[in-house]
Design an enzyme around this catalytic site. Structure first.
Site: not given
Ligand code: XMP
Length: 507
Positions: A51, A77-78, A164, A166, A218-223, A363
């Site tokens: 941070g 780190c922080y 870090h 990660e 909507s035809g998108g991935v998430d919906s 995602k």
């Protein structure tokens, strides 16, 4: 559950990602979360993030009661500095800035660094410096400028790294996180998406009970993933609505209908509202106003259609994890520069309770859950497409003719990207209308027509992006086809700006 306490580092999502990749469920919580919340959530280990603060300012610190839980703890780190500050070590302000790649030399045996090479590359990003560890801790690594780059207190199961682990610039970082979780905290990886799918279907059933739910697809991935999960849970008590706002890509409405209704068996209710949207957008040129008009019209159309479903109590929404984290971090610029939440306010307005089956996922996890659910790769690997659609790819006024130009040229570009195998290598690619006229020559005739800009970017999350270095042959072929096949265009340019300073969309 592994809790990542969020002190505002830009890498927090990455920590959670790495932990999940190792097979552990992980949540990001505010740095000052209470011991009670952690207990209720069944927390098995703590990771304190990096941070931008300075520990001696005493403002951004974890609660003492949280450290007193005695959970295995890793400070990054922080997070390391905060642990040192609270537990009796010493941190000096601004004594040694160290940014970027550094070489960590291991000191003695280390449980945390077990199996890493000596030395190894570690990514640093700090300004303050730990000069004294809490009593009972041992230094197990140092760099040229940082005498305590890694430390551990085995009895207390307390581990600290100034670098870090990660980020990908610390190539052995995942190994270190795994050592922490498996060898030192003694946990077994048990998080996978098959289980997630089963558990989520149960959760939706429990939440909705005998009620009924609507969702916008909507035809998108998430919906799509949210709708398919909900359909598994609720069957015909789910009423999925697809609003065609007339700002979709070429043939998109038909394709969405085909895949969602016929291939996935969703009881889709499609509404063609394109004329209504175009009428509402007539004369609107300001980008934010376009978004507002589209958002408001969408809500109205959706509401009218949802009424046909009869009494409904729930709204299913495909919100993802990065959108829900209650965070002290400063969100990236795209969140404030453009209004992305196109249908905010819908649940309150319609008095619906929200169901967010994907709110714990990233995602790429949504994509993998989609595979588990049998959703075609065509949908799962689609480029993101903005809610306001082609409206933000036509600077100035939106007219049917301008939509045709952007739609046709976009379809050619995407076809060429797919044909050459480039489609899956870029995050997003599209065509933008340039509503200016320039001179061209076709056959023996002078033309005076509009142009399009092609935009293709690489990105991991859409927050930052770089322009894609597409092969010249692909660009050449695309440009040639566009001016030959799309009447009304006589010039094609390629956008070579990154984000920042530009954004991905032009509006
Ligand atoms: P920008 O243009 O801000 O875009 O760099 C970042 C990502 O967000 C998408 N985008 C939107 N998505 N409604 C959306 O649902 C919007 O108004 C909107 N504006 C941009 C963009 O396509 C990219 O993936």
């Amino acid at each position: 559950m592994i809790a990542v306490l969020d002190f505002g580092s830009q890498y927090n999502l990455l920590i959670a990602r790495r932990v999940r990749e190792l097979g552990f469920y992980c949540e990001i919580l505010r740095y000052d979360v209470s011991a009670e919340t952690l207990r209720q959530k069944g927390t098995r280990a703590l990771i304190l993030s990096g941070g931008p603060s300075t520990v001696t300012d005493e403002t951004v610190l974890p609660r003492r009661e949280v450290l007193d839980l005695g959970l295995p703890t890793l400070g990054i780190c922080y997070g390391m500095q905060a642990l040192c500050h609270i537990l009796g070590g010493r941190v000096e302000k601004g004594t040694s800035a160290e940014y970027g790649r550094s070489v960590l030399e291991r000191l003695g045996d280390s449980a945390l660094l077990h199996g890493t090479s000596d030395p190894f590359e570690a990514w640093m990003s700090h300004f303050d410096l730990v000069t004294e560890l809490p009593p009972g801790s041992t230094t197990v690594g140092r760099t040229a400028t940082c005498p305590h780059a890694a430390a551990e207190h085995l009895e207390r199961r307390l581990f600290m790294v100034q670098f870090h682990p990660e980020v990908s610039h610390t190539p052995q970082g995942s190994r270190i996180l795994q050592n922490f979780l498996v060898r030192l905290a003694g946990l077994k990886p048990d998080w996978n998406l098959e289980d997630f799918v089963g558990a989520t279907v149960e959760r939706i059933r429990a939440q909705v009970g005998n009620g009924r739910a609507v969702c916008a697809v909507s035809g998108g991935v998430d919906s799509t993933v949210a709708a398919v999960l909900s359909h598994r849970a609720l069957g015909d008590r789910l009423y999925p609505i697809f609003v065609d706002h007339g700002l979709l890509r070429k043939n998109e409405a038909d394709q969405v209908d085909l895949i969602l209704r016929q291939e996935l068996g969703l009881p889709l209710h499609a509404v063609d509202a394109s004329e209504r949207f175009l009428a509402a957008l007539a004369g609107v040129t300001d980008p934010e106003k376009k978004r507002r008009v589209i958002g408001e019209t969408f809500i109205r159309v959706f509401e009218e259609e949802a009424k046909k479903a009869g009494p409904v109590d729930f709204l299913i929404q495909g919100t993802l994890y990065p959108d829900v984290i209650e965070s002290v971090s400063v969100r990236g610029p795209s969140h404030t520069i453009k209004t992305h939440h196109n249908v905010g306010g819908l649940p309150e307005r319609m008095h619906l309770k929200l169901v967010e089956p994907l709110r714990e996922l990233f995602k790429d996890e949504v994509r993998r859950a989609g595979t588990v659910l049998g959703i075609p790769a065509d949908i799962l690997n689609r480029h993101p497409f903005p809610g306001p659609g082609l409206a933000v790819r036509i600077p100035g006024e939106i007219t049917p003719e301008r939509l045709r130009l952007v739609r046709e040229s976009d379809a050619i570009f995407i076809e060429e990207l797919r044909r050459s195998g480039e489609y899956d290598r870029v995050w997003q690619a599209f065509s933008v209308l340039l509503p200016i006229h320039s001179v061209g020559v076709m056959g023996d005739e002078r033309t005076y027509e509009m142009a399009v800009a092609l935009r293709a970017v690489t990105s991991v999350d859409g927050m930052t992006a770089d322009w894609a270095r597409l092969p010249y042959e692909v660009m050449e072929r695309t440009a040639l086809r566009i001016v030959n096949e799309v009447k009304g265009l006589n010039r094609v340019v390629y956008d070579i700006t990154s984000k920042p300073p530009s954004t991905i969309e032009w509006e």
